[in-house]
Design an enzyme around this catalytic site. Structure first.
Site: not given
Length: 465
Positions: A83, A230
């Site tokens: 991220e 995820e």
């Protein structure tokens, strides 16, 4: 936390064949050697700047963390950073360079065809995500996203995306219904409809994934697949997180599994499976507040399941009972006639020793079909090694983590005692016997389903289930 060898033992006991690590821990990679478990390793964010600015640093990283371990350890992907655009934006200018340099080092070792390189993104980089057809990546990141997507396209890699409907639900101010976030069935009039495409969305997960597909298409990229690196739901939260519960976590992850292995794809790309890692393997009690941050795991650190996963379309699938403390019990509200028929089967063709249920024996009381069938169901379940499909009995049995023993009636499997294993070859009747032949890729129970749900579960450095 458990040692690497203990983690691998749990993964093997669960028939987990895909894991993702948040780094490239040497001890963990050595423990995974010769297991056949496919591994995604990661370049931590703190190493990104060095690798993105130096070919030698990238080559050294690959030599130390990849070449030193293959082929014994089956490394299939490298996640460069995590991220980065939202968590470490100052490293964004070197992100694509880091991917390219890592890939070049793989090419030099003839490993590029078997190991893909990508970088996981938060779904928050997608703006105006509903309707999905109008979604687009945050334009300020175009200088990164355009070359990144072209790199993924040219190397045959995939977009890594973290998808958390829990957060979308929490931040929606009650606009998103809980059932919509949890994959629960919705009446047609409650489904979300994209007015531009007339596609119907029955869950948040699909809407986010399709928003990413549409966002890529607006940048003229239409052939890069998506892997969800995820996804999950917390099992406990503080007072401001009332929907972080065991029941909701179980519901979300169980429904996610069913959704992926059923090959439904998304409304934009029906039939194209979105491989998905479940976050995470273990609860992390040292994470900072809120309380939910500590409780995304499928297991406690001692290997005890936080909850039992159910996959009703293919029998009962559950987070394996590494402590020998799961039991098969009669389902609440089950038809007494069906319970009796299943009890008769277990004590007859099922070859269960039902003598403890005779009058005067320790498990005779309470003398009712629910109590007696629970004993027989569990005895069969234990003697069959708790394998998938042996706790169904035409839909009247279910898995429980509560020991049903009472008084002097000690159930097989209680307190670590296993039931007597017989040589019987009969299998308990299942709600859908043909679905137990492992046609897809979910990694629990006695066989691995094979369509491409990659259940990702993280260890502190992030192991996936």
């Amino acid at each position: 936390m458990p040692s690497p060898t203990q983690v691998v033992a749990l993964l093997k006991a669960q028939n987990v064949w895909h894991v993702r690590l948040y780094d490239a821990d040497r001890a963990m990679l050595l423990a995974l050697a010769n297991t056949g478990i496919q591994v995604t390793i990661s370049v931590p964010n703190e190493q990104l700047l060095g690798i993105g600015q130096s070919n030698a640093t990238a080559a050294n990283w690959v030599a130390r963390n990849v070449i030193a371990h293959v082929p014994a350890t089956t490394i299939t992907a490298i996640a460069v950073g995590s991220e980065v655009l939202t968590a470490l934006p100052n490293a964004a200018p070197v992100l694509v360079s880091a991917l390219k340099l890592i890939h070049s080092a793989l090419v030099a070792s003839n490993l590029d065809s078997q190991i893909k390189v990508s970088t996981p993104h938060s779904s928050s980089i997608i703006l105006d995500s509903f309707p999905p057809s109008q979604a687009f990546f945050n334009r300020s990141w175009d200088p990164v996203m355009v070359p990144l997507l072209k790199f993924l396209q040219s190397t045959g890699s995939y977009l890594m995306l973290n998808v958390f409907p829990y957060y979308d639900y929490m931040q929606s101010n009650n606009v998103i219904p809980l059932d919509y976030a949890l994959f629960r069935p919705l009446p047609p009039n409650k489904e979300a409809v994209d007015a531009n495409t007339l596609l119907h969305y029955t869950n948040v997960f699909d809407a986010i994934v399709d928003a990413a597909y549409f966002s890529m298409s607006y940048l003229n990229i239409t052939n890069v697949p998506i892997v969800v690196t995820e996804s999950g739901w917390p099992s406990k939260g503080d007072s401001s997180e009332p929907d972080a519960t065991v029941d909701n976590a179980n519901t979300y992850n169980s429904n996610l599994i069913k959704h992926v292995i059923n090959n439904t794809g998304t409304p934009k790309h029906p039939g194209i499976t979105v491989s998905t890692y479940i976050y995470e393997l273990y609860n992390e009690d040292l994470r900072p507040s809120p309380l939910s941050e500590k409780n995304w795991g499928l297991f406690d650190a001692n290997g005890t399941p936080v909850y039992i996963l159910h996959l009703t379309a293919a029998g009962t699938v559950f987070a394996n009972d590494t402590t020998n403390q799961t039991f098969c019990v009669a389902k609440d509200g089950a038809d007494p006639k069906m319970l009796q028929a299943a009890l008769d089967w277990a004590c007859g063709p099922g070859k269960v020793d039902c003598s403890p249920l005779l009058q005067g024996q320790p498990c005779y009381e309470p003398d009712n079909v629910v109590s007696h069938s629970t004993y027989a169901f569990n005895a069969y379940f234990q003697q069959m090694g708790k394998s998938t499909g042996t706790c169904d009995f035409k839909g009247v049995a279910t898995i429980s983590t509560t020991d049903p023993s009472h008084g002097s009636c000690i159930f097989p499997g209680s307190l670590g005692k296993n039931g007597t294993i017989t040589n019987g070859t009969s299998l308990a009747p299942s709600s859908n016997d043909t679905s137990l032949g492992c046609p897809t890729q979910y990694f629990y129970g006695s066989c691995s389903f094979t369509t491409s749900v990659i259940i990702g579960a993280f260890l502190m450095t992030a192991v996936f289930l």
